[in-house]
Design a protein around this motif. Structure first.
Motif, PDB file in Angstrom:
ATOM      1  N   LEU A  62     -16.040  29.586 -71.791  1.00 12.51           N
ATOM      2  CA  LEU A  62     -17.308  29.242 -72.420  1.00 12.51           C
ATOM      3  C   LEU A  62     -18.466  29.495 -71.463  1.00 12.51           C
ATOM      4  O   LEU A  62     -19.520  30.005 -71.855  1.00 12.51           O
ATOM      5  CB  LEU A  62     -17.291  27.779 -72.857  1.00 12.51           C
ATOM      6  CG  LEU A  62     -18.537  27.271 -73.575  1.00 12.51           C
ATOM      7  CD1 LEU A  62     -18.831  28.092 -74.836  1.00 12.51           C
ATOM      8  CD2 LEU A  62     -18.390  25.786 -73.927  1.00 12.51           C
ATOM      9  N   GLY A  63     -18.279  29.174 -70.176  1.00 14.02           N
ATOM     10  CA  GLY A  63     -19.327  29.428 -69.196  1.00 14.02           C
ATOM     11  C   GLY A  63     -19.683  30.895 -69.101  1.00 14.02           C
ATOM     12  O   GLY A  63     -20.862  31.259 -69.010  1.00 14.02           O
ATOM     13  N   ALA A  64     -18.664  31.767 -69.147  1.00 12.03           N
ATOM     14  CA  ALA A  64     -18.928  33.211 -69.114  1.00 12.03           C
ATOM     15  C   ALA A  64     -19.729  33.634 -70.339  1.00 12.03           C
ATOM     16  O   ALA A  64     -20.670  34.429 -70.239  1.00 12.03           O
ATOM     17  CB  ALA A  64     -17.613  33.975 -69.048  1.00 12.03           C
ATOM     18  N   ARG A  65     -19.372  33.090 -71.486  1.00 16.04           N
ATOM     19  CA  ARG A  65     -20.100  33.422 -72.720  1.00 16.04           C
ATOM     20  C   ARG A  65     -21.544  32.942 -72.641  1.00 16.04           C
ATOM     21  O   ARG A  65     -22.483  33.661 -73.015  1.00 16.04           O
ATOM     22  CB  ARG A  65     -19.384  32.771 -73.912  1.00 16.04           C
ATOM     23  CG  ARG A  65     -19.879  33.213 -75.268  1.00 16.04           C
ATOM     24  CD  ARG A  65     -19.294  32.344 -76.360  1.00 16.04           C
ATOM     25  NE  ARG A  65     -17.852  32.360 -76.407  1.00 16.04           N
ATOM     26  CZ  ARG A  65     -17.131  33.253 -77.069  1.00 16.04           C
ATOM     27  NH1 ARG A  65     -17.745  34.212 -77.735  1.00 16.04           N
ATOM     28  NH2 ARG A  65     -15.815  33.176 -77.091  1.00 16.04           N
ATOM     29  N   VAL A  66     -21.727  31.715 -72.162  1.00 17.87           N
ATOM     30  CA  VAL A  66     -23.070  31.145 -72.016  1.00 17.87           C
ATOM     31  C   VAL A  66     -23.908  31.987 -71.059  1.00 17.87           C
ATOM     32  O   VAL A  66     -25.077  32.298 -71.331  1.00 17.87           O
ATOM     33  CB  VAL A  66     -22.975  29.690 -71.519  1.00 17.87           C
ATOM     34  CG1 VAL A  66     -24.353  29.159 -71.106  1.00 17.87           C
ATOM     35  CG2 VAL A  66     -22.376  28.794 -72.600  1.00 17.87           C
ATOM     36  N   GLY A  67     -23.313  32.362 -69.935  1.00 16.63           N
ATOM     37  CA  GLY A  67     -24.052  33.153 -68.953  1.00 16.63           C
ATOM     38  C   GLY A  67     -24.482  34.496 -69.497  1.00 16.63           C
ATOM     39  O   GLY A  67     -25.637  34.911 -69.334  1.00 16.63           O
ATOM     40  N   ARG A  68     -23.559  35.197 -70.159  1.00 12.67           N
ATOM     41  CA  ARG A  68     -23.876  36.542 -70.655  1.00 12.67           C
ATOM     42  C   ARG A  68     -24.994  36.508 -71.695  1.00 12.67           C
ATOM     43  O   ARG A  68     -25.964  37.271 -71.607  1.00 12.67           O
ATOM     44  CB  ARG A  68     -22.620  37.192 -71.238  1.00 12.67           C
ATOM     45  CG  ARG A  68     -21.599  37.600 -70.193  1.00 12.67           C
ATOM     46  CD  ARG A  68     -20.542  38.509 -70.776  1.00 12.67           C
ATOM     47  NE  ARG A  68     -19.726  37.839 -71.776  1.00 12.67           N
ATOM     48  CZ  ARG A  68     -18.559  37.258 -71.517  1.00 12.67           C
ATOM     49  NH1 ARG A  68     -18.068  37.247 -70.301  1.00 12.67           N
ATOM     50  NH2 ARG A  68     -17.869  36.685 -72.498  1.00 12.67           N
ATOM     51  N   LYS A  69     -24.858  35.642 -72.685  1.00  6.76           N
ATOM     52  CA  LYS A  69     -25.842  35.618 -73.773  1.00  6.76           C
ATOM     53  C   LYS A  69     -27.199  35.095 -73.292  1.00  6.76           C
ATOM     54  O   LYS A  69     -28.251  35.653 -73.636  1.00  6.76           O
ATOM     55  CB  LYS A  69     -25.327  34.747 -74.925  1.00  6.76           C
ATOM     56  CG  LYS A  69     -26.299  34.598 -76.090  1.00  6.76           C
ATOM     57  CD  LYS A  69     -26.538  35.904 -76.810  1.00  6.76           C
ATOM     58  CE  LYS A  69     -27.447  35.687 -78.021  1.00  6.76           C
ATOM     59  NZ  LYS A  69     -27.730  36.963 -78.742  1.00  6.76           N
ATOM     60  N   THR A  70     -27.188  34.037 -72.497  1.00 10.24           N
ATOM     61  CA  THR A  70     -28.461  33.460 -72.047  1.00 10.24           C
ATOM     62  C   THR A  70     -29.232  34.446 -71.182  1.00 10.24           C
ATOM     63  O   THR A  70     -30.461  34.581 -71.317  1.00 10.24           O
ATOM     64  CB  THR A  70     -28.216  32.152 -71.275  1.00 10.24           C
ATOM     65  OG1 THR A  70     -27.463  31.248 -72.090  1.00 10.24           O
ATOM     66  CG2 THR A  70     -29.535  31.498 -70.893  1.00 10.24           C
ATOM     67  N   LEU A  71     -28.533  35.163 -70.305  1.00  9.29           N
ATOM     68  CA  LEU A  71     -29.235  36.119 -69.446  1.00  9.29           C
ATOM     69  C   LEU A  71     -29.714  37.342 -70.209  1.00  9.29           C
ATOM     70  O   LEU A  71     -30.695  37.980 -69.810  1.00  9.29           O
ATOM     71  CB  LEU A  71     -28.350  36.525 -68.270  1.00  9.29           C
ATOM     72  CG  LEU A  71     -28.114  35.424 -67.238  1.00  9.29           C
ATOM     73  CD1 LEU A  71     -27.228  35.921 -66.109  1.00  9.29           C
ATOM     74  CD2 LEU A  71     -29.433  34.891 -66.678  1.00  9.29           C
ATOM     75  N   LEU A  72     -29.067  37.688 -71.327  1.00  8.38           N
ATOM     76  CA  LEU A  72     -29.625  38.741 -72.181  1.00  8.38           C
ATOM     77  C   LEU A  72     -30.966  38.288 -72.771  1.00  8.38           C
ATOM     78  O   LEU A  72     -31.904  39.088 -72.873  1.00  8.38           O
ATOM     79  CB  LEU A  72     -28.647  39.095 -73.303  1.00  8.38           C
ATOM     80  CG  LEU A  72     -27.442  39.945 -72.901  1.00  8.38           C
ATOM     81  CD1 LEU A  72     -26.512  40.127 -74.096  1.00  8.38           C
ATOM     82  CD2 LEU A  72     -27.883  41.305 -72.364  1.00  8.38           C
ATOM     83  N   ALA A  73     -31.047  37.014 -73.154  1.00  9.92           N
ATOM     84  CA  ALA A  73     -32.326  36.494 -73.641  1.00  9.92           C
ATOM     85  C   ALA A  73     -33.372  36.492 -72.530  1.00  9.92           C
ATOM     86  O   ALA A  73     -34.548  36.813 -72.758  1.00  9.92           O
ATOM     87  CB  ALA A  73     -32.135  35.085 -74.198  1.00  9.92           C
ATOM     88  N   VAL A  74     -32.957  36.153 -71.310  1.00 15.49           N
ATOM     89  CA  VAL A  74     -33.880  36.203 -70.171  1.00 15.49           C
ATOM     90  C   VAL A  74     -34.364  37.634 -69.946  1.00 15.49           C
ATOM     91  O   VAL A  74     -35.534  37.863 -69.623  1.00 15.49           O
ATOM     92  CB  VAL A  74     -33.206  35.637 -68.906  1.00 15.49           C
ATOM     93  CG1 VAL A  74     -34.119  35.811 -67.687  1.00 15.49           C
ATOM     94  CG2 VAL A  74     -32.876  34.158 -69.099  1.00 15.49           C
ATOM     95  N   ALA A  75     -33.477  38.614 -70.149  1.00 15.33           N
ATOM     96  CA  ALA A  75     -33.893  40.015 -70.031  1.00 15.33           C
ATOM     97  C   ALA A  75     -34.975  40.340 -71.053  1.00 15.33           C
ATOM     98  O   ALA A  75     -35.897  41.118 -70.765  1.00 15.33           O
ATOM     99  CB  ALA A  75     -32.694  40.940 -70.210  1.00 15.33           C
ATOM    100  N   GLY A  76     -34.862  39.759 -72.245  1.00 11.91           N
ATOM    101  CA  GLY A  76     -35.928  39.938 -73.237  1.00 11.91           C
ATOM    102  C   GLY A  76     -37.238  39.352 -72.760  1.00 11.91           C
ATOM    103  O   GLY A  76     -38.312  39.950 -72.947  1.00 11.91           O
ATOM    104  N   LEU A  77     -37.192  38.179 -72.141  1.00 12.56           N
ATOM    105  CA  LEU A  77     -38.397  37.566 -71.582  1.00 12.56           C
ATOM    106  C   LEU A  77     -39.015  38.452 -70.508  1.00 12.56           C
ATOM    107  O   LEU A  77     -40.235  38.649 -70.470  1.00 12.56           O
ATOM    108  CB  LEU A  77     -38.053  36.195 -70.989  1.00 12.56           C
ATOM    109  CG  LEU A  77     -37.746  35.071 -71.977  1.00 12.56           C
ATOM    110  CD1 LEU A  77     -37.133  33.883 -71.253  1.00 12.56           C
ATOM    111  CD2 LEU A  77     -39.002  34.650 -72.733  1.00 12.56           C
ATOM    112  N   VAL A  78     -38.169  38.987 -69.634  1.00 10.81           N
ATOM    113  CA  VAL A  78     -38.661  39.882 -68.580  1.00 10.81           C
ATOM    114  C   VAL A  78     -39.289  41.124 -69.186  1.00 10.81           C
ATOM    115  O   VAL A  78     -40.366  41.583 -68.757  1.00 10.81           O
ATOM    116  CB  VAL A  78     -37.508  40.267 -67.627  1.00 10.81           C
ATOM    117  CG1 VAL A  78     -37.936  41.395 -66.686  1.00 10.81           C
ATOM    118  CG2 VAL A  78     -37.052  39.057 -66.823  1.00 10.81           C
ATOM    119  N   SER A  79     -38.641  41.681 -70.211  1.00 11.22           N
ATOM    120  CA  SER A  79     -39.159  42.892 -70.849  1.00 11.22           C
ATOM    121  C   SER A  79     -40.568  42.671 -71.393  1.00 11.22           C
ATOM    122  O   SER A  79     -41.463  43.499 -71.193  1.00 11.22           O
ATOM    123  CB  SER A  79     -38.220  43.328 -71.982  1.00 11.22           C
ATOM    124  OG  SER A  79     -36.950  43.692 -71.479  1.00 11.22           O
TER     125      SER A  79
END
Length: 263
Positions: free
Chosen positions: A169-186
């Motif tokens: 679950l932690g791996a899933r949380v990390g992957r998806k949340t950081l994709l959203a952070v990438a959207g914020l950075v973009s």
């Protein structure tokens, strides 16, 4: 895996390095068998991720596939993962339906962006062939990851019911949340990226209070130290890092309004 060709094209649309001729030869047998498992079903099959951009590492990378209108993607993924355990960490097959591409919802828009720019067609009908290039903007970022808040609610439920191990679950949380952070950075930087490493580093510069928890998520997403139930509970708490990213995303980009399936 970082895609060095990802960014904003001269016309302002999303640019990626996903191409059929970049698939490493070592993965061709995997794709060939995947195609054989889909042909004749009327379904579509695509490859995406590091295999599609040529950046995959044999033995440690996943082979990421997307099917449209395939009735049993799970069984195919299981068979391929067992057969090619010497080539890849696993064969992951995401399943979508053709009607999910239709309409003006954020979910449909995000799927069209993903299919058009990140997926390489392998067999079956190819709806991506009729799609235009999409602007690298807040709407694309929202379409791809505006469902983070809905995922957060499901992750909390999975943690409490014990239906998934804390490490997975932690791996899933990390992957998806950081994709959203990438959207914020973009959106913040006027660029386009889905690179989790770049996202964690850059947003940690923008908001230093989030640097450490984002680094933790990055470790979970990239085979770092395993997460424990307490670790994941803190990350998913109402004052945790995931809730903070959800609030930032909602305020700066906007969240989906319609319910999302999966997790």
């Amino acid at each position: 895996m970082n895609d060095p060709d990802e960014g904003v094209a001269a016309d302002g649309t999303v640019r990626t390095g996903a191409r059929r001729d970049r698939v490493p030869a070592v993965f061709e047998d995997v794709l060939r068998d995947a195609v054989a498992g889909v042909e004749g079903s009327g379904a579509s099959l695509y490859v995406y991720g590091s295999v599609a951009t040529g950046r995959a590492r044999p033995g440690s990378s996943d082979v990421d596939l997307l099917t449209i209108d395939l009735t049993d993607a799970t069984s195919l993924a299981r068979r391929l993962s067992a057969r090619y355990a010497d080539r890849c960490r696993g064969v992951e097959i995401a399943a979508a339906a053709g009607d999910e591409l239709v309409g003006d919802s954020d979910a449909a828009y995000g799927l069209r962006v993903f299919l058009r720019h990140y997926c390489v067609h392998l067999t079956g009908p190819d709806p991506a062939a009729t799609l235009r290039a999409y602007p690298a903007d807040a709407r694309a970022a929202r379409g791809l990851n505006g469902d983070l808040g809905q995922h957060l609610l499901r992750w909390r439920q999975r943690l409490e019911t014990g239906s998934e191990s804390a490490d997975r679950l932690g791996a899933r949380v990390g992957r998806k949340t950081l994709l959203a952070v990438a959207g914020l950075v973009s959106v913040h930087d006027g660029t386009w990226t889905t690179d989790r490493t770049r996202a964690a580093r850059r947003w940690g510069e923008i908001e230093p209070t989030l640097a450490a928890p984002l680094a933790t998520l990055h470790g979970w997403a990239h085979d770092g130290p395993p997460s424990t139930c307490d670790d994941v509970r803190r990350a998913l708490g109402h004052d945790g890092v995931v809730a903070a990213v959800v609030a930032l995303f909602d305020r700066r980009i906007g969240s989906w309004q319609a319910p999302a399936a999966g997790g």
